[in-house]
Scaffold this active site. Structure first.
Site, short mmCIF file in Angstrom:
data_model
loop_
_atom_site.label_atom_id
_atom_site.label_comp_id
_atom_site.label_asym_id
_atom_site.label_seq_id
_atom_site.Cartn_x
_atom_site.Cartn_y
_atom_site.Cartn_z
N ASP A 36 0.85 -1.19 0.00
CA ASP A 36 0.00 0.00 0.00
C ASP A 36 0.88 1.24 0.00
O ASP A 36 1.99 1.22 0.54
CB ASP A 36 -0.93 0.02 1.22
CG ASP A 36 -2.14 0.91 1.00
OD1 ASP A 36 -3.20 0.37 0.59
OD2 ASP A 36 -2.04 2.12 1.21
N ASN A 89 -5.37 -4.81 -6.88
CA ASN A 89 -6.49 -4.01 -6.38
C ASN A 89 -6.26 -2.51 -6.39
O ASN A 89 -7.21 -1.74 -6.54
CB ASN A 89 -6.83 -4.45 -4.96
CG ASN A 89 -7.76 -3.50 -4.26
OD1 ASN A 89 -8.95 -3.42 -4.55
ND2 ASN A 89 -7.22 -2.72 -3.32
N TYR A 155 -11.34 7.08 -15.49
CA TYR A 155 -11.68 5.89 -14.72
C TYR A 155 -12.28 4.82 -15.63
O TYR A 155 -11.89 3.65 -15.59
CB TYR A 155 -12.65 6.26 -13.60
CG TYR A 155 -12.94 5.14 -12.63
CD1 TYR A 155 -12.00 4.80 -11.66
CD2 TYR A 155 -14.13 4.44 -12.68
CE1 TYR A 155 -12.25 3.76 -10.76
CE2 TYR A 155 -14.39 3.42 -11.78
CZ TYR A 155 -13.45 3.09 -10.82
OH TYR A 155 -13.70 2.05 -9.94
N LYS A 159 -10.70 1.04 -16.41
CA LYS A 159 -11.41 -0.15 -15.94
C LYS A 159 -11.90 -1.02 -17.10
O LYS A 159 -11.92 -2.26 -16.99
CB LYS A 159 -12.57 0.25 -15.03
CG LYS A 159 -12.11 0.91 -13.73
CD LYS A 159 -11.10 0.06 -12.96
CE LYS A 159 -10.72 0.67 -11.63
NZ LYS A 159 -9.79 -0.20 -10.86
N THR A 190 -15.94 2.49 0.40
CA THR A 190 -14.49 2.60 0.52
C THR A 190 -14.12 4.08 0.52
O THR A 190 -14.98 4.96 0.54
CB THR A 190 -13.79 1.91 -0.65
OG1 THR A 190 -14.03 2.66 -1.87
CG2 THR A 190 -14.30 0.49 -0.84
#
Length: 293
Positions: A36, A89, A155, A159, A190
């Site tokens: 991370d 992720n 985005y 994706k 999230t």
């Protein structure tokens, strides 16, 4: 899937979907390596996993940097002997808005994290997973990987790319006993709408974290994300889908009609091409060699 005593590397694993999947896989018996960009969040996540008796370790990494991926893979293999799985992720939400308002820097940031980060993760991890005799990979796309999202250009582009690449990699890696899936959730509770808070840590950004203008918590985007499903449901759904060897992992069946409408429009466009006096004759031509049969 055989999870016990195997090792998974999870990028963006300190929070949200990444942490939920890491926790679910760790509960199934996997060794977990978290990567991370936020060191403070990373340490908190490792502490939580350790409290659940999950074997885990982690490192601060920027998925846009190939060297960081190599360090992450090395940590996994040195600590646990082999790498069997990857959860690609880490991702950012980009800057939603009209196309004319998004700068080249906005696009580059989103592409570097959401797309190049995934590609570099595959390049670093796949050789080790092959060496281990196989395993699985989950690339986190989005429901935006199934449709065009207005005012979400960067985005959507990334994706859609991740979803398509996952289809290609699933065929490419199947002979090596590596199962590849694209996870396509809709809204999950999230911090993705707060992605800008970490942008100061990448791309030589000169803006400090204190200077970042975060979204209004009362804005529509903030509200739909906050009211999304619990990330733990996503973690449980991933386990369910991996056990069933699904290549597309959906978490929101209520979006089925939307995707059906998109593919109905695509099918109708093919039907018009078949009746075209210009290209209709190609309907009987054999498929190109590179198309999976």
């Amino acid at each position: 899937m055989d999870y016990s005593s195997r090792t998974v590397l999870v990028s963006g694993g300190a929070e949200g979907i990444g942490f939920a999947i890491a926790k679910a896989l760790g509960t199934e018996g996997m060794n977990v390596v978290l990567g991370d960009i936020n060191g403070q969040s990373l340490q908190k996540a490792l502490t939580q996993l350790e409290a659940l008796q999950i074997n885990c370790t982690g490192l601060v990494m920027d998925v846009a940097k190939a060297d960081d991926w190599q360090r992450a893979v090395a940590l996994a293999t040195e600590r646990y002997g082999a790498l069997h799985a990857l959860i690609n992720n880490a991702g950012v939400g980009g800057k939603p808005g009209p196309i004319e308002n998004n700068t080249r820097a906005d696009w580059q940031w989103c592409i570097d994290v959401n797309l190049i980060g995934v590609v570099q993760g595959m390049q670093a991890a796949v050789p080790q997973i092959k060496q281990a005799g196989g395993g699985f990979i989950v690339n986190v796309a989005s429901m935006a990987g199934m449709m065009g999202v207005p005012y979400g250009g960067e985005y959507t582009a990334t994706k859609l790319a991740v979803a398509g690449l996952s289809e290609a990699w699933a065929v490419e890696l199947a002979p090596y006993n590596i199962h590849v899936a694209a996870l396509c959730p809709a809204f999950v509770s999230t911090n993705i709408h707060l992605s800008e808070r970490n942008r100061a840590l990448t791309h030589g950004q000169t803006t400090t974290a204190e200077e970042i203008e975060l979204p209004d918590p009362d804005s529509v985007m903030s509200q739909v994300v906050t009211n999304g499903i619990n990330p733990d449901l996503v973690g449980q759904r991933v386990i369910e889908a991996l056990n069933a060897k699904e290549h597309y992992i959906f978490t929101h069946p209520n979006y089925r009609k939307v995707v059906q409408q998109r593919y109905a429009a695509i099918d109708a466009a093919f039907e018009r091409a078949e009746s075209s006096p210009i290209v209709g004759h190609l309907s009987s031509e054999p498929l190109d060699a590179f198309v999976p049969q």
